[in-house]
Scaffold this motif. Structure first.
Motif, PDB file in Angstrom:
ATOM      1  N   MET A 159       0.824  -1.201   0.000  1.00 34.31           N
ATOM      2  CA  MET A 159       0.000   0.000   0.000  1.00 34.31           C
ATOM      3  C   MET A 159       0.865   1.261   0.000  1.00 34.31           C
ATOM      4  SD  MET A 159      -2.934   1.384   2.538  1.00 34.31           S
ATOM      5  CE  MET A 159      -4.286   0.525   1.795  1.00 34.31           C
ATOM      6  N   GLY A 160       1.916   1.276   0.798  1.00 32.75           N
ATOM      7  CA  GLY A 160       2.791   2.445   0.853  1.00 32.75           C
ATOM      8  C   GLY A 160       3.427   2.735  -0.489  1.00 32.75           C
ATOM      9  N   ARG A 161       3.922   1.709  -1.134  1.00 34.30           N
ATOM     10  CA  ARG A 161       4.560   1.879  -2.450  1.00 34.30           C
ATOM     11  C   ARG A 161       3.507   2.258  -3.493  1.00 34.30           C
ATOM     12  NH1 ARG A 161       7.952   3.991  -5.329  1.00 34.30           N
ATOM     13  NH2 ARG A 161       8.829   2.805  -7.043  1.00 34.30           N
ATOM     14  N   ALA A 162       2.336   1.672  -3.418  1.00 39.01           N
ATOM     15  CA  ALA A 162       1.253   1.997  -4.342  1.00 39.01           C
ATOM     16  C   ALA A 162       0.875   3.472  -4.214  1.00 39.01           C
ATOM     17  CB  ALA A 162       0.043   1.106  -4.088  1.00 39.01           C
ATOM     18  N   ALA A 163       0.808   3.965  -2.993  1.00 37.51           N
ATOM     19  CA  ALA A 163       0.491   5.374  -2.767  1.00 37.51           C
ATOM     20  C   ALA A 163       1.568   6.269  -3.376  1.00 37.51           C
ATOM     21  CB  ALA A 163       0.337   5.645  -1.273  1.00 37.51           C
ATOM     22  N   GLU A 164       2.831   5.901  -3.209  1.00 41.67           N
ATOM     23  CA  GLU A 164       3.929   6.682  -3.805  1.00 41.67           C
ATOM     24  C   GLU A 164       3.828   6.709  -5.325  1.00 41.67           C
ATOM     25  OE1 GLU A 164       7.815   5.340  -2.652  1.00 41.67           O
ATOM     26  OE2 GLU A 164       7.233   5.199  -0.546  1.00 41.67           O
ATOM     27  N   ILE A 165       3.613   5.552  -5.915  1.00 41.51           N
ATOM     28  CA  ILE A 165       3.585   5.433  -7.376  1.00 41.51           C
ATOM     29  C   ILE A 165       2.424   6.217  -7.976  1.00 41.51           C
ATOM     30  CG2 ILE A 165       3.193   3.816  -9.287  1.00 41.51           C
ATOM     31  CD1 ILE A 165       4.771   1.736  -7.600  1.00 41.51           C
ATOM     32  N   THR A 166       1.258   6.139  -7.359  1.00 39.87           N
ATOM     33  CA  THR A 166       0.060   6.787  -7.906  1.00 39.87           C
ATOM     34  C   THR A 166      -0.075   8.247  -7.504  1.00 39.87           C
ATOM     35  OG1 THR A 166      -1.316   6.091  -6.045  1.00 39.87           O
ATOM     36  CG2 THR A 166      -1.230   4.621  -7.968  1.00 39.87           C
ATOM     37  N   GLY A 167       0.664   8.659  -6.498  1.00 35.64           N
ATOM     38  CA  GLY A 167       0.534  10.029  -6.003  1.00 35.64           C
ATOM     39  C   GLY A 167      -0.719  10.224  -5.166  1.00 35.64           C
ATOM     40  N   ALA A 168      -1.280   9.131  -4.700  1.00 41.40           N
ATOM     41  CA  ALA A 168      -2.497   9.169  -3.884  1.00 41.40           C
ATOM     42  C   ALA A 168      -2.152   8.829  -2.442  1.00 41.40           C
ATOM     43  CB  ALA A 168      -3.516   8.167  -4.426  1.00 41.40           C
ATOM     44  N   SER A 169      -3.035   9.175  -1.549  1.00 40.71           N
ATOM     45  CA  SER A 169      -2.829   8.804  -0.149  1.00 40.71           C
ATOM     46  C   SER A 169      -3.268   7.353   0.068  1.00 40.71           C
ATOM     47  CB  SER A 169      -3.633   9.722   0.772  1.00 40.71           C
ATOM     48  OG  SER A 169      -5.020   9.479   0.606  1.00 40.71           O
ATOM     49  N   GLN A 170      -2.819   6.768   1.152  1.00 41.97           N
ATOM     50  CA  GLN A 170      -3.245   5.412   1.489  1.00 41.97           C
ATOM     51  C   GLN A 170      -4.749   5.393   1.764  1.00 41.97           C
ATOM     52  OE1 GLN A 170      -0.747   3.536   4.427  1.00 41.97           O
ATOM     53  NE2 GLN A 170       1.123   4.083   3.339  1.00 41.97           N
ATOM     54  N   ASP A 171      -5.261   6.450   2.353  1.00 40.70           N
ATOM     55  CA  ASP A 171      -6.701   6.543   2.604  1.00 40.70           C
ATOM     56  C   ASP A 171      -7.473   6.538   1.280  1.00 40.70           C
ATOM     57  OD1 ASP A 171      -9.057   6.983   4.350  1.00 40.70           O
ATOM     58  OD2 ASP A 171      -9.149   8.893   3.252  1.00 40.70           O
ATOM     59  N   PHE A 172      -6.957   7.246   0.282  1.00 41.96           N
ATOM     60  CA  PHE A 172      -7.612   7.260  -1.028  1.00 41.96           C
ATOM     61  C   PHE A 172      -7.648   5.853  -1.614  1.00 41.96           C
ATOM     62  CE2 PHE A 172      -7.709   7.838  -5.650  1.00 41.96           C
ATOM     63  CZ  PHE A 172      -8.807   8.672  -5.775  1.00 41.96           C
ATOM     64  N   LEU A 173      -6.567   5.105  -1.490  1.00 43.72           N
ATOM     65  CA  LEU A 173      -6.539   3.727  -1.990  1.00 43.72           C
ATOM     66  C   LEU A 173      -7.568   2.866  -1.260  1.00 43.72           C
ATOM     67  CD1 LEU A 173      -2.698   3.181  -2.407  1.00 43.72           C
ATOM     68  CD2 LEU A 173      -4.386   3.608  -4.210  1.00 43.72           C
ATOM     69  N   ARG A 174      -7.707   3.065   0.057  1.00 43.23           N
ATOM     70  CA  ARG A 174      -8.727   2.324   0.809  1.00 43.23           C
ATOM     71  C   ARG A 174     -10.128   2.668   0.307  1.00 43.23           C
ATOM     72  NH1 ARG A 174      -5.817   4.399   5.020  1.00 43.23           N
ATOM     73  NH2 ARG A 174      -4.209   2.984   5.764  1.00 43.23           N
ATOM     74  N   ARG A 175     -10.348   3.934   0.003  1.00 41.14           N
ATOM     75  CA  ARG A 175     -11.661   4.369  -0.495  1.00 41.14           C
ATOM     76  C   ARG A 175     -11.966   3.758  -1.859  1.00 41.14           C
ATOM     77  NH1 ARG A 175     -11.214  10.428  -0.372  1.00 41.14           N
ATOM     78  NH2 ARG A 175     -13.261  10.358  -1.359  1.00 41.14           N
ATOM     79  N   LEU A 176     -10.947   3.569  -2.697  1.00 41.32           N
ATOM     80  CA  LEU A 176     -11.148   2.906  -3.988  1.00 41.32           C
ATOM     81  C   LEU A 176     -11.554   1.455  -3.789  1.00 41.32           C
ATOM     82  CD1 LEU A 176      -8.184   4.298  -6.124  1.00 41.32           C
ATOM     83  CD2 LEU A 176     -10.579   5.072  -6.083  1.00 41.32           C
ATOM     84  N   ARG A 222      -7.505   9.107  -9.244  1.00 35.38           N
ATOM     85  CA  ARG A 222      -6.942  10.282  -8.564  1.00 35.38           C
ATOM     86  C   ARG A 222      -6.994  11.499  -9.473  1.00 35.38           C
ATOM     87  NH1 ARG A 222      -2.649  12.962  -9.081  1.00 35.38           N
ATOM     88  NH2 ARG A 222      -1.594  11.390 -10.321  1.00 35.38           N
ATOM     89  N   GLU A 223      -6.606  11.328 -10.744  1.00 37.16           N
ATOM     90  CA  GLU A 223      -6.634  12.435 -11.705  1.00 37.16           C
ATOM     91  C   GLU A 223      -8.053  12.984 -11.858  1.00 37.16           C
ATOM     92  OE1 GLU A 223      -5.099  10.810 -15.323  1.00 37.16           O
ATOM     93  OE2 GLU A 223      -3.061  10.640 -14.534  1.00 37.16           O
ATOM     94  N   MET A 224      -9.017  12.098 -11.986  1.00 32.56           N
ATOM     95  CA  MET A 224     -10.396  12.532 -12.185  1.00 32.56           C
ATOM     96  C   MET A 224     -10.932  13.268 -10.957  1.00 32.56           C
ATOM     97  SD  MET A 224     -12.007   9.318 -14.272  1.00 32.56           S
ATOM     98  CE  MET A 224     -13.553  10.146 -14.652  1.00 32.56           C
ATOM     99  N   VAL A 225     -10.619  12.757  -9.778  1.00 30.73           N
ATOM    100  CA  VAL A 225     -11.077  13.395  -8.543  1.00 30.73           C
ATOM    101  C   VAL A 225     -10.420  14.771  -8.397  1.00 30.73           C
ATOM    102  CG1 VAL A 225     -11.007  13.231  -6.014  1.00 30.73           C
ATOM    103  CG2 VAL A 225     -11.706  11.255  -7.386  1.00 30.73           C
ATOM    104  N   GLU A 226      -9.141  14.875  -8.731  1.00 34.74           N
ATOM    105  CA  GLU A 226      -8.461  16.169  -8.659  1.00 34.74           C
ATOM    106  C   GLU A 226      -9.062  17.179  -9.632  1.00 34.74           C
ATOM    107  OE1 GLU A 226      -4.279  15.414  -9.217  1.00 34.74           O
ATOM    108  OE2 GLU A 226      -4.025  14.790  -7.135  1.00 34.74           O
ATOM    109  N   GLN A 227      -9.670  16.689 -10.722  1.00 34.97           N
ATOM    110  CA  GLN A 227     -10.301  17.570 -11.707  1.00 34.97           C
ATOM    111  C   GLN A 227     -11.743  17.908 -11.334  1.00 34.97           C
ATOM    112  OE1 GLN A 227      -9.800  15.521 -15.438  1.00 34.97           O
ATOM    113  NE2 GLN A 227      -7.600  15.898 -15.481  1.00 34.97           N
ATOM    114  N   GLY A 228     -12.217  17.379 -10.182  1.00 35.30           N
ATOM    115  CA  GLY A 228     -13.529  17.752  -9.689  1.00 35.30           C
ATOM    116  C   GLY A 228     -14.612  16.696  -9.810  1.00 35.30           C
ATOM    117  N   THR A 229     -14.274  15.529 -10.319  1.00 37.41           N
ATOM    118  CA  THR A 229     -15.264  14.455 -10.427  1.00 37.41           C
ATOM    119  C   THR A 229     -15.430  13.790  -9.061  1.00 37.41           C
ATOM    120  OG1 THR A 229     -14.547  14.064 -12.700  1.00 37.41           O
ATOM    121  CG2 THR A 229     -15.855  12.327 -11.663  1.00 37.41           C
ATOM    122  N   ALA A 230     -16.648  13.527  -8.660  1.00 39.95           N
ATOM    123  CA  ALA A 230     -16.901  12.827  -7.396  1.00 39.95           C
ATOM    124  C   ALA A 230     -16.274  11.435  -7.469  1.00 39.95           C
ATOM    125  CB  ALA A 230     -18.399  12.719  -7.147  1.00 39.95           C
ATOM    126  N   LEU A 231     -15.792  10.941  -6.349  1.00 42.73           N
ATOM    127  CA  LEU A 231     -15.107   9.646  -6.308  1.00 42.73           C
ATOM    128  C   LEU A 231     -15.978   8.532  -6.869  1.00 42.73           C
ATOM    129  CD1 LEU A 231     -12.636   7.942  -5.417  1.00 42.73           C
ATOM    130  CD2 LEU A 231     -13.851   7.581  -3.269  1.00 42.73           C
TER     131      LEU A 231
END
Length: 106
Positions: A18-35, A65-74
């Motif tokens: 999870m930690g490495r996945a968060a680094e690679i995607t530029g997302a938080s670990q919490d965001f990955l859990r939400r996905l 992550r890109e879509m959410v940063e652009q304003g799309t709801a998760l």
């Protein structure tokens, strides 16, 4: 059993923590859990219960992550990505069927 090099070359092999996945995607670990909660990606669990992500899952997470940063709801972003993935799979299946069709039936 697959050799280690073969497994890491597989887009579906759960190679990333999870930690490495968060680094690679530029997302938080919490965001990955939400996905995971939104059913966009379901990471494999290690013997110790830790999440493991594949490269394919990381691509989906980065897109979300890109879509959410652009304003799309998760939830909307997850649904769009799932539909895009299903469309790509259907188009590929259709191409495969077209290739197998005999030339005289065209």
């Amino acid at each position: 059993m697959a050799q280690p090099d073969d497994m890491f070359g597989d887009d579906d092999f759960p190679a990333y923590t999870m930690g490495r996945a968060a680094e690679i995607t530029g997302a938080s670990q919490d965001f990955l859990r939400r996905l995971d909660e939104a059913k966009l990606i379901t990471p494999t669990r290690s013997a110790g219960g830790h999440r493991r992500y594949s490269r394919y899952q990381l691509r989906l997470a980065a897109r979300a992550r890109e879509m959410v940063e652009q304003g799309t709801a998760l939830e909307a972003a997850c649904r769009i990505i799932i539909l895009e993935d299903q469309l790509e799979e259907a188009l590929q299946h259709n191409q495969d069927l077209q290739r197998r069709r005999p030339a005289d039936s065209a």
